[in-house]
Design a protein around this motif. Structure first.
Motif, PDB file in Angstrom:
ATOM      1  N   LEU A 130      11.000   5.412  -4.548  1.00 38.01           N
ATOM      2  CA  LEU A 130       9.941   4.419  -4.485  1.00 38.01           C
ATOM      3  C   LEU A 130      10.571   3.067  -4.205  1.00 38.01           C
ATOM      4  N   GLY A 131      10.839   2.803  -2.941  1.00 32.76           N
ATOM      5  CA  GLY A 131      11.411   1.524  -2.544  1.00 32.76           C
ATOM      6  C   GLY A 131      10.407   0.407  -2.793  1.00 32.76           C
ATOM      7  N   SER A 132      10.858  -0.811  -2.575  1.00 30.94           N
ATOM      8  CA  SER A 132       9.991  -1.960  -2.806  1.00 30.94           C
ATOM      9  C   SER A 132       8.878  -2.021  -1.748  1.00 30.94           C
ATOM     10  N   PRO A 133       7.648  -2.260  -2.183  1.00 28.25           N
ATOM     11  CA  PRO A 133       6.561  -2.412  -1.211  1.00 28.25           C
ATOM     12  C   PRO A 133       6.523  -3.799  -0.568  1.00 28.25           C
ATOM     13  N   THR A 134       7.351  -4.730  -1.111  1.00 32.36           N
ATOM     14  CA  THR A 134       7.248  -6.124  -0.657  1.00 32.36           C
ATOM     15  C   THR A 134       7.389  -6.279   0.866  1.00 32.36           C
ATOM     16  N   PRO A 135       8.442  -5.681   1.488  1.00 30.25           N
ATOM     17  CA  PRO A 135       8.516  -5.860   2.947  1.00 30.25           C
ATOM     18  C   PRO A 135       7.312  -5.282   3.690  1.00 30.25           C
TER      19      PRO A 135
ATOM     20  N   ASN B 254       8.324  11.976   5.876  1.00 34.19           N
ATOM     21  CA  ASN B 254       9.251  12.309   4.803  1.00 34.19           C
ATOM     22  C   ASN B 254       8.601  11.875   3.498  1.00 34.19           C
ATOM     23  N   PHE B 255       7.913  12.815   2.882  1.00 39.31           N
ATOM     24  CA  PHE B 255       7.016  12.467   1.784  1.00 39.31           C
ATOM     25  C   PHE B 255       7.235  13.400   0.610  1.00 39.31           C
ATOM     26  N   PRO B 256       7.047  12.903  -0.617  1.00 43.03           N
ATOM     27  CA  PRO B 256       7.205  13.773  -1.785  1.00 43.03           C
ATOM     28  C   PRO B 256       6.087  14.819  -1.906  1.00 43.03           C
ATOM     29  N   PHE B 257       4.973  14.613  -1.202  1.00 39.12           N
ATOM     30  CA  PHE B 257       3.903  15.618  -1.186  1.00 39.12           C
ATOM     31  C   PHE B 257       3.279  15.574   0.207  1.00 39.12           C
ATOM     32  N   THR B 258       2.472  16.569   0.533  1.00 36.43           N
ATOM     33  CA  THR B 258       1.840  16.550   1.851  1.00 36.43           C
ATOM     34  C   THR B 258       0.556  15.736   1.763  1.00 36.43           C
TER      35      THR B 258
ATOM     36  N   GLY C 259       4.161   2.821   3.594  1.00 32.95           N
ATOM     37  CA  GLY C 259       3.806   1.525   3.022  1.00 32.95           C
ATOM     38  C   GLY C 259       2.870   1.685   1.837  1.00 32.95           C
ATOM     39  N   PHE C 260       1.822   2.454   2.033  1.00 37.62           N
ATOM     40  CA  PHE C 260       0.876   2.645   0.936  1.00 37.62           C
ATOM     41  C   PHE C 260       1.476   3.510  -0.179  1.00 37.62           C
ATOM     42  N   ARG C 261       2.457   4.362   0.186  1.00 34.25           N
ATOM     43  CA  ARG C 261       3.140   5.145  -0.849  1.00 34.25           C
ATOM     44  C   ARG C 261       3.955   4.228  -1.765  1.00 34.25           C
ATOM     45  N   THR C 262       4.716   3.298  -1.164  1.00 31.94           N
ATOM     46  CA  THR C 262       5.512   2.396  -2.011  1.00 31.94           C
ATOM     47  C   THR C 262       4.606   1.519  -2.885  1.00 31.94           C
TER      48      THR C 262
END
Lengths: 276, 396
Positions: free
Chosen positions: A83-88, B44-48, B198-201
């Motif tokens: 879970l990298g940073s969402p900031t960028p 490349n995702f932890p779930f589908t 993006g939405f995953r993070t």
């Protein structure tokens, strides 16, 4: 009719400004270049205008926040499943500096962002013109672009060089003692040169001088201004801004800035310098 | 104060629930959503992840659009061209040449750019810069406008998830300002690994079907699609049959946080109130709200708070993102098309997968798609950067 009340610029070929003048250091450290440039130029334009806060914020960016786009895409390549940073990611959206400027002034008014290649700034300025016909108040209108690309071996210079840096104008429909320039005409079209020329001819009064594109001046049969200053060949908002700030240009003078920002992208902005 | 009238005289749309407005209406009435495991690429995702993906591949889309196969096209361009061509059916070429084309996108040609990037980084292959020409948001717009034969003003808006609502709003404002009499406005966005990651993070991607306005909602499903409306002034009304009137519009900023809305939904309240004012309508005259309703914790809580603040009795509402997924820049236009379909057909549509109302604002969305004959419909679109936009459509 729009009046330029304040000009803020970060010119890529000049020394970087002191961003700390407007942005607290803690925030500055986390900011990408485009965010710094956008915030600085926006705040500088507003400060010059003498108006406390804008009533609407309209921005432009042809490429968006490419540094954060690269940072984010690199992070999810190197950080598989983590879970990298969402900031960028958050900061990669084109409207991120418009959003930050809104937060800065708690500006709850109209807020929009354009991205149309060589006509990004023109699009924002066009919207500002409509907004000023609909509403009283001040619009902060500007562009910021940086030049970072995320594919190794490929970069944005592979495409037409557009705009780099930031340029913001505080705009009003009312003339005041702060008014630096008056925008008489704005016109931009893509693709069809003849349509553009017909509209440009109809919009321009007799006796104007042109700058920017010698081809467009020739086709419009207006004299191309020979000037020792090289800024006239720069991209449109910089050229207009520097012409207004040039002390050798006397108030009352008018100038048609004509530009072919990339193939098929024609624009005209007809400006009068005011005494400020 | 009333403004010059703006009419919707054409619609085009493509999404995971149909390749045309008609197909989408059918899915909405039959309560058949378009969410399924992502098929056209392997993130490349932890779930589908479940996504609202348009069934056709890029090759199939290009083939159906009869585009030469000598080059690659971004999916945003292909989806956008499909929807735009549908929208302009019946509009004369002469008038089209004068029209403005206002599109929107958040990812632009990212699907192609990231493919090149992954080839290089994950597969170690050499890349060329061939498709980088189509990476930016304006690229697809420029080419669609050229394909349609438009010589008027052409531009692209990117205000994240409210983008195409703002394109439609600009169209209405241009017509009212006398800048043009005909506008094609909307947006297109393709799915991309970039936005999924993006939405995953942000921890906003649901592992199951999204549950808008449910107490147990746990995030969104992303989607893709494109939609365009043809808007005109009263001048062209004798020539074209109006689908609906675009009666109100507003854009306000929450000015609170880059991604999270203020607890009271101040920006949303402002955009709804200003749109009602623009439409000269009272809150009680709204018969149906197509909410932004992404099914994230923050959006539904704050949008619910905003609706409860503006309406003494919140009108029937639903999030059709439970059918299409969140199509980002396209969502405002897609939901504008859905609002017009609602006015035309008399149906209001279900919000899927809802069971338990939220604690803070216990609002219950529409449970069944049924004929309720709405006259005035509000459509909300909100985005990162505090952007809040509302549109109001009214039956002719």
């Amino acid at each position: 009719m729009m009046y330029i009340q304040g000009i803020g610029q970060v010119h890529i070929r000049q020394e970087e400004p002191n961003y700390g003048q407007f942005i607290p250091p803690a925030q500055l450290r986390r900011m990408s270049h485009i965010m710094k440039m956008g915030l600085y130029a926006g705040m500088e334009a507003m400060q010059q205008s003498g108006t406390e806060r804008p009533d609407a914020i309209i921005t432009a960016s042809a490429w968006g926040c490419t540094e954060d786009t690269k940072k984010f895409i690199d992070s999810f390549i190197s950080d598989e499943h983590g879970l990298g940073s969402p900031t960028p990611f958050i900061q990669s959206t084109h409207n991120s500096f418009a959003g930050q400027l809104a937060i800065h002034w708690k500006c709850a008014g109209y807020n929009c962002t354009y991205s149309q290649r060589g006509h990004s700034f023109e699009s924002a300025l066009f919207d500002a013109g409509i907004w000023l016909r609909e509403n009283p108040g001040t619009v902060l209108c500007g562009i910021a672009d940086e030049n970072v690309f995320f594919i190794p071996g490929a970069n944005l210079s592979a495409v037409p060089a557009l705009f780099r840096g930031a340029c913001f104008w505080a705009l009003s429909a009312e003339k005041t003692e702060k008014s630096r320039g008056k925008i008489h005409t704005l016109l931009f079209r893509q693709g069809n040169l003849e349509t553009f020329l017909a509209s440009a001819r109809a919009a321009l009064p007799a006796g104007v001088t042109g700058s920017g594109s010698p081809m467009l001046c020739e086709r419009l049969e207006i004299p191309f201004l020979q000037n020792s200053s090289d800024y006239l060949t720069e991209t449109m908002p910089f050229a207009v801004s520097q012409w207004i700030l040039d002390e050798t240009v006397t108030p009352g003078q008018t100038q048609a800035f004509l530009e072919v920002s990339q193939e098929g992208y024609y624009s005209l902005i007809f400006v009068e310098k005011l005494d400020f | 104060m009333t403004h010059p009238k703006v009419f919707v005289v054409g619609m085009g749309a493509i999404s995971s629930i149909g390749n045309s407005p008609e197909e989408m209406l059918n899915s909405l009435i039959r309560e058949q959503h378009g969410l399924s495991p992502v098929k056209h690429f392997t993130p490349n995702f932890p779930f589908t992840p479940l996504v609202g993906e348009v069934a056709w591949s890029n090759t199939e889309l290009a083939h159906r659009l009869q585009l030469p196969d000598t080059r690659t096209y971004s999916r945003t361009y292909l989806l956008g061209l499909w929807a735009a061509r549908q929208a302009i059916q019946g509009i004369s070429n002469n008038q089209l040449a004068q029209a403005a084309f206002l599109s929107s996108s958040t990812v632009g040609g990212m699907d192609q750019s990231e493919k090149l990037f992954f080839q290089k980084t994950r597969e170690g292959r050499e890349v060329t810069s061939e498709t980088i020409q189509g990476h930016d948001c304006g690229a697809a717009t420029e080419e669609i406008a050229r394909q349609l034969g438009i010589n008027g003003l052409v531009t692209t808006i990117n205000t994240a998830c409210s983008s195409s609502a703002n394109a439609i709003m600009l169209g209405a404002r241009m017509i009212c300002a006398g800048e043009t009499d005909l506008v094609i406005a909307g947006g297109a966005d393709s799915l991309a690994e970039f936005t999924l990651q993006g939405f995953r993070t942000l921890m906003l991607v649901s592992e199951s079907y999204c549950k808008p306005f449910d107490a147990a909602r746990n995030g969104l499903n992303l989607g893709e699609g494109a939609a365009f409306l043809v808007l005109c002034s009263e001048k062209f009304l004798s020539e074209y049959t109006p689908v609906a009137e675009l009666r109100g519009w507003a854009n306000a900023n929450d000015a609170n946080h880059a991604t999270a809305s203020s607890p009271e939904g101040n920006g949303a309240q402002a955009s709804i109130r200003q749109a009602l004012k623009k439409a000269s309508l009272q809150p009680e005259e709204i018969d149906y709200i197509n909410v932004h309703g992404t099914a994230t914790e923050n959006n539904d809580r704050t949008e619910g708070a905003a609706m409860a603040a503006v309406f003494s009795t919140v009108p029937p509402f639903s999030s059709t993102k439970s059918f299409t997924g969140h199509t980002l820049a396209a969502s405002g236009a897609l939901e504008a098309v859905i609002s017009c379909l609602s006015l035309q057909s008399g149906y209001t549509f279900a919000s899927l997968h809802f069971t338990t109302p939220m604690e803070a604002t216990p609002l219950v969305p529409i449970q069944k798609s049924a004929r309720t004959n709405p006259v005035s419909i509000l459509s909300n679109s909100f985005g990162f950067g505090g952007n809040c936009s509302s549109l109001i459509f009214r039956k002719i």
